[in-house]
Design a protein around this motif. Structure first.
Motif, PDB file in Angstrom:
ATOM      1  N   GLY B  47     -75.917 -30.101  14.372  1.00 40.98           N
ATOM      2  CA  GLY B  47     -75.281 -28.951  14.998  1.00 40.98           C
ATOM      3  C   GLY B  47     -73.804 -29.127  15.268  1.00 40.98           C
ATOM      4  N   LYS B  48     -73.307 -30.351  15.129  1.00 38.53           N
ATOM      5  CA  LYS B  48     -71.918 -30.587  15.517  1.00 38.53           C
ATOM      6  C   LYS B  48     -71.318 -31.728  14.701  1.00 38.53           C
ATOM      7  CE  LYS B  48     -69.053 -31.289  19.603  1.00 38.53           C
ATOM      8  NZ  LYS B  48     -68.376 -30.001  19.643  1.00 38.53           N
ATOM      9  N   TRP B  49     -70.096 -31.514  14.271  1.00 40.08           N
ATOM     10  CA  TRP B  49     -69.383 -32.566  13.552  1.00 40.08           C
ATOM     11  C   TRP B  49     -68.844 -33.581  14.552  1.00 40.08           C
ATOM     12  CZ3 TRP B  49     -68.722 -34.564   8.885  1.00 40.08           C
ATOM     13  CH2 TRP B  49     -67.703 -35.507   8.708  1.00 40.08           C
ATOM     14  N   VAL B  50     -68.979 -34.859  14.197  1.00 37.14           N
ATOM     15  CA  VAL B  50     -68.315 -35.896  14.978  1.00 37.14           C
ATOM     16  C   VAL B  50     -67.462 -36.726  14.031  1.00 37.14           C
ATOM     17  CG1 VAL B  50     -70.196 -35.984  16.654  1.00 37.14           C
ATOM     18  CG2 VAL B  50     -70.139 -37.629  14.793  1.00 37.14           C
ATOM     19  N   ASP B  51     -66.458 -37.366  14.587  1.00 38.39           N
ATOM     20  CA  ASP B  51     -65.556 -38.166  13.764  1.00 38.39           C
ATOM     21  C   ASP B  51     -66.099 -39.555  13.473  1.00 38.39           C
ATOM     22  OD1 ASP B  51     -63.180 -36.507  15.663  1.00 38.39           O
ATOM     23  OD2 ASP B  51     -63.251 -36.346  13.475  1.00 38.39           O
ATOM     24  N   ILE B  52     -66.881 -40.088  14.413  1.00 43.13           N
ATOM     25  CA  ILE B  52     -67.392 -41.442  14.249  1.00 43.13           C
ATOM     26  C   ILE B  52     -68.604 -41.617  15.154  1.00 43.13           C
ATOM     27  CG2 ILE B  52     -65.856 -42.455  16.010  1.00 43.13           C
ATOM     28  CD1 ILE B  52     -65.544 -44.898  14.109  1.00 43.13           C
ATOM     29  N   VAL B  53     -69.544 -42.440  14.722  1.00 43.83           N
ATOM     30  CA  VAL B  53     -70.764 -42.706  15.495  1.00 43.83           C
ATOM     31  C   VAL B  53     -70.813 -44.189  15.839  1.00 43.83           C
ATOM     32  CG1 VAL B  53     -73.285 -42.773  15.412  1.00 43.83           C
ATOM     33  CG2 VAL B  53     -72.066 -40.824  14.433  1.00 43.83           C
ATOM     34  N   ASP B 117     -59.549 -50.732  17.764  1.00 43.95           N
ATOM     35  CA  ASP B 117     -59.173 -51.160  16.410  1.00 43.95           C
ATOM     36  C   ASP B 117     -60.131 -50.610  15.359  1.00 43.95           C
ATOM     37  OD1 ASP B 117     -57.960 -54.510  17.313  1.00 43.95           O
ATOM     38  OD2 ASP B 117     -57.052 -52.516  17.479  1.00 43.95           O
ATOM     39  N   VAL B 118     -61.427 -50.584  15.671  1.00 43.54           N
ATOM     40  CA  VAL B 118     -62.378 -50.111  14.671  1.00 43.54           C
ATOM     41  C   VAL B 118     -62.241 -48.596  14.488  1.00 43.54           C
ATOM     42  CG1 VAL B 118     -64.444 -49.622  16.066  1.00 43.54           C
ATOM     43  CG2 VAL B 118     -64.698 -50.595  13.805  1.00 43.54           C
ATOM     44  N   ILE B 119     -61.878 -47.883  15.548  1.00 40.44           N
ATOM     45  CA  ILE B 119     -61.645 -46.443  15.402  1.00 40.44           C
ATOM     46  C   ILE B 119     -60.425 -46.200  14.525  1.00 40.44           C
ATOM     47  CG2 ILE B 119     -60.943 -44.335  16.622  1.00 40.44           C
ATOM     48  CD1 ILE B 119     -62.675 -45.272  18.984  1.00 40.44           C
ATOM     49  N   LEU B 120     -59.350 -46.920  14.795  1.00 33.35           N
ATOM     50  CA  LEU B 120     -58.132 -46.730  14.009  1.00 33.35           C
ATOM     51  C   LEU B 120     -58.313 -47.152  12.560  1.00 33.35           C
ATOM     52  CD1 LEU B 120     -55.386 -47.881  16.576  1.00 33.35           C
ATOM     53  CD2 LEU B 120     -56.028 -45.543  15.919  1.00 33.35           C
ATOM     54  N   GLU B 121     -59.099 -48.212  12.327  1.00 29.05           N
ATOM     55  CA  GLU B 121     -59.357 -48.655  10.947  1.00 29.05           C
ATOM     56  C   GLU B 121     -60.051 -47.557  10.156  1.00 29.05           C
ATOM     57  OE1 GLU B 121     -60.071 -53.328  12.134  1.00 29.05           O
ATOM     58  OE2 GLU B 121     -61.723 -52.182  11.232  1.00 29.05           O
ATOM     59  N   ASN B 122     -60.937 -46.842  10.809  1.00 31.72           N
ATOM     60  CA  ASN B 122     -61.750 -45.855  10.106  1.00 31.72           C
ATOM     61  C   ASN B 122     -61.161 -44.447  10.122  1.00 31.72           C
ATOM     62  OD1 ASN B 122     -64.521 -47.022   9.170  1.00 31.72           O
ATOM     63  ND2 ASN B 122     -64.122 -47.977  11.156  1.00 31.72           N
TER      64      ASN B 122
END
Lengths: 152, 128
Positions: B47-53, B117-122
């Motif tokens: 139901g909803k888009w997310v940027d990262i899980v 860091d892992v958010i920025l990497e992805n």
């Protein structure tokens, strides 16, 4: 790794995990400061692992420590209702992280383990764990904490 | 652009801890969506888009590995980077998960810097 080394390793892991995950500093508990059986108001959790080998880690902590740990982990006041509600969750997660860090230190980082879900221990188990000669006793922010390990 | 992040863990406390740690990263976060297991996560992702899980492995009903497999099997969900957050430290297990296409692995306990860091990497940087 022999049992003495495992006990030392476990104590080190507990100290690091408590500090890094819950901002709680620990110290070795003197024999004279250990609570007396039948007089310790404590809460316990256990986690069983399998795979490369099987075993169970158990943790008991003085009641009140759970709230303190939860408050630290959540960044809220210890007296807040949220801390009291989430105390058992905090104990389970701390045990979970201890196991996850203990096993690679003892067995290396290649073996695969399956970790079970942490479970609350019944009060009847307390005395047995308190009397375990291999138990690791620590003091954490004024609370006694003991860890025991059964490995197959 | 602020991030929409999903946190999957059967413990409400741990989801709150992860959300708190996300808040300490300094990254712009629009919303943190909580899911209590893989099944709950899949329902919410439909139901909803997310940027990262960010997901734990060890959960009742649908665990983290099955969540990754299910997301990989969906054309849209397979585009969402998945990061495992776990206490398990086996390099063998991590390699198995990387072969399934996970985009990161955070071993607990982790710091705000590690999750940042892992958010920025992805997801790359953001326009301030």
């Amino acid at each position: 790794m022999n049992d003495v080394d495992k006990k030392t390793t476990l104590a080190g892991v507990i100290g690091r995990v408590f500090e890094d995950a819950a901002f709680v500093f620990t110290d070795v508990l003197d024999e004279s400061d250990k609570p007396a059986a039948g007089e310790w108001d404590a809460e316990g959790v256990e986690l069983t692992f399998s795979g490369h080998c099987t075993g169970t880690l158990r943790m008991w902590a003085g009641r009140g420590f759970a709230c303190y740990a939860a408050a630290n982990m959540l960044g809220i006041d210890e007296e807040a209702e949220g801390a009291r509600e989430k105390g058992m969750d905090a104990l389970k997660e701390l045990l979970n992280i201890v196991v996850g860090n203990y096993l690679p230190e003892v067995y290396g980082d290649k073996p695969v383990f399956e970790l079970g879900l942490p479970r609350k221990l019944p009060p009847e188990r307390l005395e047995q764990d308190m009397n375990d000669p291999a138990g690791v006793w620590l003091e954490a922010e004024g609370n006694a904490v003991v860890f025991t390990v059964d490995e197959g | 652009m602020a991030y929409t992040i999903m946190v999957v863990d059967d413990s409400e406390t741990i989801r709150a801890v992860v959300e708190r740690t996300l808040g300490m990263t300094g990254l712009p976060i629009e919303e943190v969506i909580h899911a209590e297991n893989g099944r709950d996560a899949l329902e919410k992702l439909r139901g909803k888009w997310v940027d990262i899980v960010f997901t734990d492995i060890n959960m009742p009903e649908v665990d983290g590995v099955r969540l990754v497999d299910s997301m990989n099997a969906d054309a849209e969900m397979s585009e969402i980077p998945v990061v495992i957050v776990s206490t398990e430290g086996s390099t063998t297990r991590i390699e198995e998960l990387r072969k399934k296409g996970i985009k990161g692995y955070l071993h607990k306990p982790f710091t705000p810097e590690a999750i940042r860091d892992v958010i920025l990497e992805n997801l790359g940087g953001w326009d301030e």
